[in-house]
Scaffold this motif. Structure first.
Motif, PDB file in Angstrom:
ATOM      1  N   UNK A 254       0.812  -1.125   0.092  1.00 23.84           N
ATOM      2  CA  UNK A 254      -0.178   0.302   0.173  1.00 23.84           C
ATOM      3  C   UNK A 254       1.006   1.367   0.133  1.00 23.84           C
ATOM      4  N   UNK A 255       0.633   2.113  -0.922  1.00 24.99           N
ATOM      5  CA  UNK A 255       1.285   3.252  -0.900  1.00 24.99           C
ATOM      6  C   UNK A 255       0.455   4.739  -0.975  1.00 24.99           C
ATOM      7  N   UNK A 256       0.685   5.640  -0.766  1.00 19.76           N
ATOM      8  CA  UNK A 256       0.249   7.015  -1.071  1.00 19.76           C
ATOM      9  C   UNK A 256       1.065   8.002  -1.656  1.00 19.76           C
ATOM     10  N   UNK A 257       0.440   8.837  -2.714  1.00 20.39           N
ATOM     11  CA  UNK A 257       1.107   9.902  -3.484  1.00 20.39           C
ATOM     12  C   UNK A 257       1.619  10.766  -2.379  1.00 20.39           C
ATOM     13  N   UNK A 258       2.846  11.409  -2.502  1.00 15.84           N
ATOM     14  CA  UNK A 258       3.375  12.529  -1.568  1.00 15.84           C
ATOM     15  C   UNK A 258       3.328  13.931  -2.351  1.00 15.84           C
TER      16      UNK A 258
ATOM     17  N   UNK B 198      -2.266  14.665  -3.861  1.00 21.26           N
ATOM     18  CA  UNK B 198      -1.349  14.078  -2.832  1.00 21.26           C
ATOM     19  C   UNK B 198      -2.379  13.243  -1.969  1.00 21.26           C
ATOM     20  N   UNK B 199      -1.962  12.230  -1.338  1.00 22.69           N
ATOM     21  CA  UNK B 199      -2.702  11.349  -0.595  1.00 22.69           C
ATOM     22  C   UNK B 199      -3.525  10.368  -1.182  1.00 22.69           C
ATOM     23  N   UNK B 200      -3.540  10.297  -2.502  1.00 27.56           N
ATOM     24  CA  UNK B 200      -4.428   9.293  -3.291  1.00 27.56           C
ATOM     25  C   UNK B 200      -3.358   7.843  -2.889  1.00 27.56           C
ATOM     26  N   UNK B 201      -4.388   6.881  -2.560  1.00 30.17           N
ATOM     27  CA  UNK B 201      -4.046   5.585  -2.336  1.00 30.17           C
ATOM     28  C   UNK B 201      -3.874   4.701  -3.500  1.00 30.17           C
ATOM     29  N   UNK B 202      -2.721   3.996  -3.445  1.00 28.35           N
ATOM     30  CA  UNK B 202      -2.183   3.118  -4.645  1.00 28.35           C
ATOM     31  C   UNK B 202      -1.963   1.740  -4.108  1.00 28.35           C
ATOM     32  N   UNK B 203      -2.546   0.807  -4.524  1.00 27.30           N
ATOM     33  CA  UNK B 203      -2.370  -0.555  -3.941  1.00 27.30           C
ATOM     34  C   UNK B 203      -1.434  -1.206  -5.483  1.00 27.30           C
ATOM     35  N   UNK B 204      -0.395  -1.945  -4.931  1.00 25.40           N
ATOM     36  CA  UNK B 204       0.132  -2.785  -5.764  1.00 25.40           C
ATOM     37  C   UNK B 204       0.454  -4.280  -5.459  1.00 25.40           C
ATOM     38  N   UNK B 205      -0.129  -5.160  -6.324  1.00 29.22           N
ATOM     39  CA  UNK B 205       0.077  -6.741  -6.076  1.00 29.22           C
ATOM     40  C   UNK B 205       1.252  -7.229  -6.216  1.00 29.22           C
ATOM     41  N   UNK B 206       1.820  -8.138  -5.459  1.00 29.56           N
ATOM     42  CA  UNK B 206       3.099  -8.456  -5.535  1.00 29.56           C
ATOM     43  C   UNK B 206       3.181 -10.075  -5.345  1.00 29.56           C
ATOM     44  N   UNK B 207       4.178 -10.674  -5.978  1.00 32.02           N
ATOM     45  CA  UNK B 207       4.425 -12.057  -5.865  1.00 32.02           C
ATOM     46  C   UNK B 207       5.989 -12.519  -5.812  1.00 32.02           C
ATOM     47  N   UNK B 208       6.301 -13.427  -5.393  1.00 32.92           N
ATOM     48  CA  UNK B 208       7.923 -13.815  -5.584  1.00 32.92           C
ATOM     49  C   UNK B 208       8.119 -15.248  -5.746  1.00 32.92           C
ATOM     50  N   UNK B 209       9.342 -15.292  -6.616  1.00 27.42           N
ATOM     51  CA  UNK B 209       9.650 -16.780  -6.612  1.00 27.42           C
ATOM     52  C   UNK B 209      11.292 -16.949  -5.805  1.00 27.42           C
TER      53      UNK B 209
END
Length: 229
Positions: free
Chosen positions: A191-195, A204-215
């Protein structure tokens, strides 16, 4: 050059994905014609690795466009190096050390999409690059991420790359890693927010969601910018 379908990841977003492995060590310029892709003029003097990566990414993109009805579309690059997709299509391309992936969608609510594959950084790379990737006020969230992941900086770097790709089509201007701040994570999301104000629709303050996975040696991050109006 050998390019073949592969599936090291299971993408989380509901769009068209194509992933392939390729062998840049045996690349030849004739491979572009073999895969029905033009070799861009600006790449004629590029190193072999760059030519191979570009070709593999475009082969993935061409394959990902076929289910959307674009069977012979060539994805060229704009002056800013962003891929030029067919009208009504949003997409993203990524590659890292012999792995390439592309995603496409024609869903009208998608304003932009970004994906990024990265091989895990070494400890030395993480130490050298930390100051370029992290904000000072991300320390707490980054420390928490590091308790769950051995290479947290690779994840954050990849996530911010995906954010950039997802938002660039609307912002239409460069913005740095400091424009997004990591605030939290769980097992599948960052979870991120724009600065800073990037666009009237991305203040500023907009919420950004990033999906992630790893090997064991790579990470994949995915970010989509949706029209919520």
């Amino acid at each position: 050059m050998h390019i073949a379908p592969a599936s090291p990841f299971t993408p989380q977003l509901p769009y068209v994905y194509r992933c392939m492995v390729f062998s840049p060590d045996i690349y030849q310029d004739a491979d572009y014609a073999h895969f029905n892709q033009p070799l861009p003029d600006k790449l004629h003097r590029a190193v072999t690795k760059r030519k191979a990566e570009y070709l593999a990414g475009r082969v993935c993109a061409a394959s990902a466009l076929q289910p959307l009805g674009h069977t012979h579309f060539v994805v060229h690059s704009a002056d800013d190096r962003a891929p030029i997709w067919p009208e009504g299509i949003r997409g993203s391309i990524t590659h890292s050390k012999g792995v390439a992936m592309a995603v496409t969608t024609d869903q009208p609510d998608v304003l932009g999409i970004g994906i990024d594959i990265e091989h895990l950084m070494t400890d030395k790379q993480e130490s050298e690059l930390r100051g370029q990737i992290l904000r000072d006020d991300e320390t707490d969230a980054f420390t928490a991420l590091g308790q769950d992941h051995e290479k947290p900086l690779t994840l954050v770097f990849s996530a911010k790359e995906s954010i950039y790709k997802a938002l660039y089509g609307v912002v239409s201007a460069f913005f740095g890693f400091d424009a997004a701040k990591l605030i939290a994570h769980d097992r599948e999301h960052l979870q991120f927010i724009l600065t800073t104000d990037l666009h009237p629709t991305l203040p500023t303050g907009t919420a950004i969601t990033v999906h992630y996975q790893s090997t064991h040696d790579m990470v994949l991050t995915e970010c989509v910018h949706l029209n919520t109006n």
